[in-house]
Design a protein around this motif. Structure first.
Motif, short mmCIF file in Angstrom:
data_model
loop_
_atom_site.label_atom_id
_atom_site.label_comp_id
_atom_site.label_asym_id
_atom_site.label_seq_id
_atom_site.Cartn_x
_atom_site.Cartn_y
_atom_site.Cartn_z
N GLU A 1 0.22 -4.41 -1.95
CA GLU A 1 -0.30 -3.35 -1.08
C GLU A 1 0.49 -3.27 0.22
OE1 GLU A 1 -4.53 -3.82 -0.55
OE2 GLU A 1 -4.89 -3.90 -2.71
N LEU A 2 0.87 -4.42 0.78
CA LEU A 2 1.67 -4.44 2.01
C LEU A 2 3.03 -3.81 1.75
CD1 LEU A 2 2.14 -5.36 4.94
CD2 LEU A 2 2.90 -7.57 4.02
N HIS A 3 3.64 -4.15 0.62
CA HIS A 3 4.95 -3.57 0.29
C HIS A 3 4.82 -2.04 0.14
CE1 HIS A 3 8.99 -3.41 -1.32
NE2 HIS A 3 8.55 -2.75 -2.39
N ALA A 4 3.80 -1.59 -0.54
CA ALA A 4 3.59 -0.14 -0.71
C ALA A 4 3.34 0.52 0.64
CB ALA A 4 2.42 0.11 -1.65
N ALA A 5 2.55 -0.11 1.51
CA ALA A 5 2.26 0.45 2.83
C ALA A 5 3.54 0.50 3.67
CB ALA A 5 1.19 -0.39 3.54
N ASN A 6 4.37 -0.51 3.60
CA ASN A 6 5.64 -0.51 4.34
C ASN A 6 6.56 0.60 3.86
OD1 ASN A 6 5.08 -2.59 6.14
ND2 ASN A 6 5.86 -4.19 4.78
N GLN A 7 6.59 0.81 2.55
CA GLN A 7 7.41 1.91 2.01
C GLN A 7 6.89 3.25 2.51
OE1 GLN A 7 7.28 1.19 -2.25
NE2 GLN A 7 9.34 0.28 -2.20
N LYS A 8 5.58 3.41 2.55
CA LYS A 8 4.98 4.65 3.06
C LYS A 8 5.35 4.87 4.52
CE LYS A 8 0.70 6.30 1.15
NZ LYS A 8 -0.72 6.12 1.01
N ILE A 9 5.27 3.81 5.31
CA ILE A 9 5.61 3.90 6.74
C ILE A 9 7.07 4.31 6.90
CG2 ILE A 9 5.99 2.50 8.83
CD1 ILE A 9 3.43 0.93 8.03
N GLU A 10 7.95 3.70 6.12
CA GLU A 10 9.38 4.04 6.19
C GLU A 10 9.60 5.51 5.82
OE1 GLU A 10 11.82 1.29 3.98
OE2 GLU A 10 10.88 -0.43 4.97
#
Length: 169
Positions: free
Chosen positions: A139-148
């Motif tokens: 979930e953190l990886h997906a959230a970081n991708q979304k932020i980017e």
């Protein structure tokens, strides 16, 4: 007949009071427990008593609660004591405990049994927490991708609007 056995001083894995007061031996007794609980040590001690060469000093308590010291090198006070090996017990346990013939089943190392159960419970909980961490990492990886992606979209939009203002002005 032996009711219970107390040792005068710690020996191997057996300590003073290793045999609980409320669990007297019976006419036939099964001793079981986890590794390190003292089963083999107790069997060796009982065998040494049966063979007339006690490994250590013990207090022999009979069915009448009479306590008699047995010195190191002494023998049991029971003429009919037998010690059976694990192999024999495994081969004959069902016959041995058939019907009313079983006088007692005694557990040494009860704390070890509870500790093992607690260890298994905690291992399962740790595995569950590890799974939670793996999911949280995803979930953190997906959230970081979304932020980017959002940051790039905002940068592209700002750049686009600035380019539009420069071309109009």
């Amino acid at each position: 007949m032996l009711r219970r056995l107390d040792i005068k001083q710690p020996w191997r894995s057996l300590g003073a009071g290793f045999w609980p007061e409320d669990l007297p031996l019976g006419g036939r007794t099964v001793v079981y427990g986890h590794n390190g609980s003292g089963k083999s040590t107790l069997a060796e001690l009982m065998l040494s008593l049966a063979e007339g060469n006690s490994a250590i000093e013990v207090i022999w308590e009979d069915e009448n609660l009479k306590r008699t010291p047995v010195s190191s090198g002494g023998s049991s006070l029971s003429p009919s004591m037998a010690v059976f090996t694990r192999k024999w017990v495994e081969a004959n346990l069902s016959d041995f405990l058939d019907g009313d013939s079983a006088s007692a089943i005694v557990t040494l190392g009860e704390a070890a049994i509870h500790a093992k159960e607690e260890e298994q419970r905690l291992e399962a909980k740790i595995e569950g927490l590890r799974n939670d961490v793996r999911e949280a990492d995803k979930e953190l990886h997906a959230a970081n991708q979304k932020i980017e992606r959002l940051a790039r979209e905002v940068q592209d939009r700002i750049t686009s609007e600035l380019n539009l203002d420069l071309s109009c002005g």
